[in-house]
Design an enzyme around this catalytic site. Structure first.
Site, PDB file in Angstrom:
ATOM      1  N   HIS A  77       0.815  -1.208   0.000  1.00  0.00           N
ATOM      2  CA  HIS A  77       0.000   0.000   0.000  1.00  0.00           C
ATOM      3  C   HIS A  77       0.853   1.263   0.000  1.00  0.00           C
ATOM      4  O   HIS A  77       0.496   2.258  -0.626  1.00  0.00           O
ATOM      5  CB  HIS A  77      -0.912  -0.011   1.231  1.00  0.00           C
ATOM      6  CG  HIS A  77      -1.960   1.047   1.224  1.00  0.00           C
ATOM      7  ND1 HIS A  77      -3.013   1.036   0.348  1.00  0.00           N
ATOM      8  CD2 HIS A  77      -2.123   2.155   1.989  1.00  0.00           C
ATOM      9  CE1 HIS A  77      -3.788   2.086   0.570  1.00  0.00           C
ATOM     10  NE2 HIS A  77      -3.268   2.783   1.552  1.00  0.00           N
ATOM     11  N   TYR A  91       4.590   0.039  -2.804  1.00  0.00           N
ATOM     12  CA  TYR A  91       4.376  -0.486  -4.158  1.00  0.00           C
ATOM     13  C   TYR A  91       5.474  -1.488  -4.526  1.00  0.00           C
ATOM     14  O   TYR A  91       5.899  -1.569  -5.680  1.00  0.00           O
ATOM     15  CB  TYR A  91       4.336   0.660  -5.181  1.00  0.00           C
ATOM     16  CG  TYR A  91       3.123   1.556  -5.043  1.00  0.00           C
ATOM     17  CD1 TYR A  91       2.099   1.498  -5.975  1.00  0.00           C
ATOM     18  CD2 TYR A  91       2.999   2.455  -3.992  1.00  0.00           C
ATOM     19  CE1 TYR A  91       0.985   2.306  -5.854  1.00  0.00           C
ATOM     20  CE2 TYR A  91       1.885   3.258  -3.852  1.00  0.00           C
ATOM     21  CZ  TYR A  91       0.879   3.180  -4.787  1.00  0.00           C
ATOM     22  OH  TYR A  91      -0.234   3.974  -4.656  1.00  0.00           O
ATOM     23  N   HIS A 126     -10.503   2.444  -1.621  1.00  0.00           N
ATOM     24  CA  HIS A 126     -10.803   2.177  -0.214  1.00  0.00           C
ATOM     25  C   HIS A 126     -11.636   0.906  -0.164  1.00  0.00           C
ATOM     26  O   HIS A 126     -12.715   0.858   0.430  1.00  0.00           O
ATOM     27  CB  HIS A 126     -11.525   3.359   0.433  1.00  0.00           C
ATOM     28  CG  HIS A 126     -10.866   3.822   1.690  1.00  0.00           C
ATOM     29  ND1 HIS A 126     -11.540   4.208   2.806  1.00  0.00           N
ATOM     30  CD2 HIS A 126      -9.544   3.945   2.015  1.00  0.00           C
ATOM     31  CE1 HIS A 126     -10.689   4.568   3.755  1.00  0.00           C
ATOM     32  NE2 HIS A 126      -9.470   4.407   3.294  1.00  0.00           N
ATOM     33  N   ASN A 127     -11.089  -0.140  -0.805  1.00  0.00           N
ATOM     34  CA  ASN A 127     -11.849  -1.365  -1.016  1.00  0.00           C
ATOM     35  C   ASN A 127     -12.073  -2.162   0.261  1.00  0.00           C
ATOM     36  O   ASN A 127     -13.212  -2.457   0.631  1.00  0.00           O
ATOM     37  CB  ASN A 127     -11.129  -2.250  -2.037  1.00  0.00           C
ATOM     38  CG  ASN A 127     -10.931  -1.558  -3.371  1.00  0.00           C
ATOM     39  OD1 ASN A 127     -11.643  -0.627  -3.715  1.00  0.00           O
ATOM     40  ND2 ASN A 127      -9.944  -2.013  -4.124  1.00  0.00           N
ATOM     41  N   ASN A 158      -5.000   6.439 -12.403  1.00  0.00           N
ATOM     42  CA  ASN A 158      -5.526   5.076 -12.435  1.00  0.00           C
ATOM     43  C   ASN A 158      -5.572   4.453 -11.054  1.00  0.00           C
ATOM     44  O   ASN A 158      -4.815   4.813 -10.160  1.00  0.00           O
ATOM     45  CB  ASN A 158      -4.720   4.191 -13.390  1.00  0.00           C
ATOM     46  CG  ASN A 158      -3.243   4.142 -13.044  1.00  0.00           C
ATOM     47  OD1 ASN A 158      -2.871   3.871 -11.912  1.00  0.00           O
ATOM     48  ND2 ASN A 158      -2.394   4.401 -14.021  1.00  0.00           N
TER      49      ASN A 158
END
Length: 744
Positions: free
Chosen positions: A47, A50, A94-95, A499
């Site tokens: 997060h 990367y 913010h899944n 994206n």
């Protein structure tokens, strides 16, 4: 507080590998403290660092065009729009928080992305979103609960904050049942000379925490437990973040006033990993350090540990570095807005961020070892083509029975949750606050004027995860091209993208293959269209024990309209106007990945639709010339549901001015395939007959097909002898589907 012994076993529960723990020992030359272990675990999570994606992301075009800063250099992308103005925009996920608590998860996602915009000095002018849920048509009450509360969280936060939520997209598919996707985007405007940067420089400059007090909300043993929940121990699962849009509004005004005062050296939102991330990233940017004293952090809960204070993701907070001697200016501004403004440290020569609490040093780590672009670990994961590709591409569409009642097919598609009008959603959003919204939700893209100028911005989010599942490269190309096509249909020149890359577990070779191919597709499309990538977000681990979500690289596109008088909308307007297709009118009839195939035959098979990048580029150039010349009365992208759905939508999109049509199509194969295939690079236009010659000339110049279909008029959607549906019946299917499902 008794902290456990730090060792490799504990590090593993924090999501750190044995190799990574050994690397920490080498950097520090000693065993890390418990707080330091937490710091490394969050900063080395996917997060923040990367680590599994950066090698691929670097292949994207991250400069060029009108970009003012390269991707990743600041909190959000920054693009020049002339007259000394720039547009700042970004999308993030913010899944997992939204799966845990949909209302607050979605609300805090909106709050976080808005802060990324205004910490750059930009005033937010619009919010967008891209949402994915399981099916809501099968009585799944859990999915309906998630859908309802995510929408409410987005609406309540944006409405209270005072930013219009103007555009987005929503898809429903069982692949998202256990892992909904909640991607939030924000767009803002800033003057070139008022841009603030996320940096820390100037030894001795004071470091302030501003905004809300710090609590235990959002603490996860490490951020990995939020975005890499499948790898996290049960004990480290996140507590819910709680947002306060009214405080955020005060923070916006105070921040913009502080930036304009000229005393700000650097400013950064406390998003993921809170104080840890903002102190380390701001320090590392200029190879500086910080001395931080947690005793001064305003806390709203008692007996918080250093670990909790450093890793808390409490909302509506920012870190600000002020010019030494100008502290009173900051105090006065934040006092005026009734917000905390407390000095918690100073900038040092570095290289360490040193953290003290209750008279002891609880952490001292080199800032550059924590961050993306510094010395955080970087991995190249194994990639393997999924075996299902070959199986699904054996699909023989000609073996399907031909639809007999095409009226029924059209009505079923118009009422499909993936196609039907989303007014049930966007009517819960304030789409017109600040009175700048020119084109409302429901068309190809929304348009927001820039006050004090003749300019406007068109904006849209796009991705069809089904296409990307079938063909990651081509599906990602389509996501970029469709978003560009959508803004171009309004008369806007596509400028750049942001994206949000939503995928499963990158340690699975098949998932990593999907990710790599999607990145390749985005890159090729952006290079062809000259729409560089301003930045964005990667969200991995979107999966349950049984399956992953469809790979979903959501694209947020922003386009510029120089003169608002050239804005074009999607719906038919005048009796007698000619209806035509421009673009690639070749006889593509592949229905792979189409809504028709899924809805009528319950199949996801075949290949993603064909697409030609040069055709897309020329189509966008044609749309810009046609709209700037005010030659079109409408322009509507042909996408989900194919040509027949695009025709019907053009009749229905303006609910108060619905217009029928009478068109004819020359078929070279099956009628159902011709009407409902989702071939790309096509736009449905309408125009006054007097403009026909000019339009044909422009399309011919750009080597585009032109196919005249019929005229606007009547009270039915009429397509030859195949389809004849009264407008009121079509409108009922198109406008009442979701509201009917959600009433059940």
């Amino acid at each position: 507080m008794n902290e456990p012994e730090v060792n490799a076993a504990l590090a593993k529960t924090f999501g750190l590998t044995e190799e990574e723990y050994g690397r920490i020992l080498g950097i520090l030359g000693r065993t890390p403290t418990y707080t330091e272990l937490g710091i490394y675990s969050v900063m080395w999570s996917e997060h923040c660092s990367y680590k599994n994606s950066i090698l691929e992301i670097k292949k994207l075009p991250r400069s060029g065009g009108r970009l003012l800063v390269k991707a990743g250099e600041e909190n959000a992308g920054l693009v020049d729009i002339g007259d000394g103005l720039a547009v700042a925009f970004k999308i993030e996920s913010h899944n997992h928080p939204s799966a845990v608590e949909p209302y607050q998860g979605a609300a805090t996602g909106v709050g976080g992305i808005l802060r990324d915009i205004f910490t750059m000095g930009a005033r937010p002018i619009a919010a967008l979103n891209s949402l994915r849920f399981g099916s809501i048509s099968n009585g799944n009450e859990r999915t309906k609960y998630l859908f309802k509360n995510v929408v409410k969280g987005i609406g309540d936060y944006g409405n209270c904050f005072g930013v219009p939520t103007v555009a987005g997209e929503i898809y429903f598919d069982e692949s998202y049942r256990d892992n909904p996707l909640v991607n939030a985007m924000a767009v803002g405007i800033v003057k070139h000379d008022e841009v603030a940067k996320a940096t820390a420089s100037g030894v001795g400059n004071p470091v302030f925490i501003v905004g809300s007090s710090t609590g235990r909300d959002g603490i996860h043993g490490a951020t990995f437990a939020s975005e890499e929940i499948s790898e996290a121990s049960e004990a480290k699962r996140p507590s819910v973040q709680v947002g306060d849009p009214f405080t955020e509004k005060l923070l916006l005004e105070a921040s913009l006033e502080l930036i304009k005062s000229g005393v700000v050296v650097g400013m950064q939102d406390m998003g993921a990993a809170g104080i840890t991330c903002s102190t380390s990233e701001m320090s590392a940017k200029d190879r500086m350090g910080m001395d931080i004293n947690l005793d001064f952090v305003p806390a709203r809960e008692e007996n918080m540990s250093a670990y909790e204070l450093m890793l808390s993701e409490s909302q509506e907070r920012m870190l600000v570095v002020i010019q030494k001697g100008k502290e009173d200016t900051a105090f006065e501004i934040f006092k005026k807005w009734d917000l905390n403004c407390v000095q918690i440290g100073t900038v040092t020569e570095g290289p360490n961020v040193k953290v003290s609490y209750h008279g002891s040093v609880v952490a001292e780590v080199p800032a550059v070892t924590l961050v993306l672009g510094g010395e955080a670990p970087v991995y190249k994961r194994e990639s393997k083509e999924p075996g299902y590709y070959k199986e699904l591409r054996k699909f023989d569409q000609d073996s399907l029975p031909e639809a007999k009642d095409l009226n029924e097919v059209l009505l079923r598609l118009l009422s499909s949750p993936n196609i039907t009008n989303k007014s049930w959603v966007y009517e819960q959003y304030d789409t017109q606050v600040r009175t700048n919204t020119i084109v409302m939700p429901g068309g190809d893209a929304s348009v927001v004027r820039i006050k004090g100028t003749t300019k406007a911005l068109a904006m849209k989010t796009d991705c069809n995860g089904r296409y990307v599942y079938l063909n990651p490269y081509r599906g990602a190309v389509i996501a970029v091209c469709e978003s560009a096509r959508n803004v171009a249909c309004t008369g806007a020149e596509p400028l750049a993208i942001t994206n949000c890359l939503n995928f499963g577990n990158p340690y699975k070779p098949e998932v990593y293959h999907q990710f790599r191919e999607a990145i390749r597709g985005i890159g090729d499309a952006c290079r062809t269209l000259n729409t560089p990538v301003t930045g964005g977000n990667v969200s991995f681990y979107n999966e349950s024990p049984d399956y992953a979500v469809y790979p979903t690289p959501t694209i947020g596109m922003v386009g510029l309209i120089e003169n608002i008088e050239s804005v074009t909308t999607s719906y038919f307007k005048n009796d007698g106007d000619i209806i035509a297709i421009i673009g690639d009118a070749s006889a593509h009839d592949g229905i792979g990945g189409s809504e028709y195939l899924k809805l009528m035959h319950n199949l996801v098979a075949g290949d993603a639709p064909e697409i030609g990048l040069e055709s897309e580029k020329n189509l966008i150039l044609a749309l810009l010339e046609l709209t700037r010349g005010k030659l079109l009365n409408s322009a509507h992208d042909i996408s989900d549901g194919g040509l027949a759905v695009a025709i019907a939508e053009s009749c229905l999109i303006n609910r108060t001015l619905m217009q029928g049509c009478n068109v004819n199509i020359t078929y070279k194969g099956r009628k159902d395939f011709a009407l409902f295939n989702e071939s790309q690079s096509r736009v449905l236009i309408s125009y006054d007959p007097s403009e026909a010659e000019k339009i044909r000339k422009i399309t011919k110049k750009l080597r585009l097909d032109y196919m005249e279909l019929g005229i606007v008029g009547g009270n039915s959607v009429k397509i030859g002898n195949e389809i004849n549906v009264k407008l009121d019946i079509a409108a009922d299917a198109y406008y009442n589907s979701i509201s009917g499902i959600m009433k059940d």
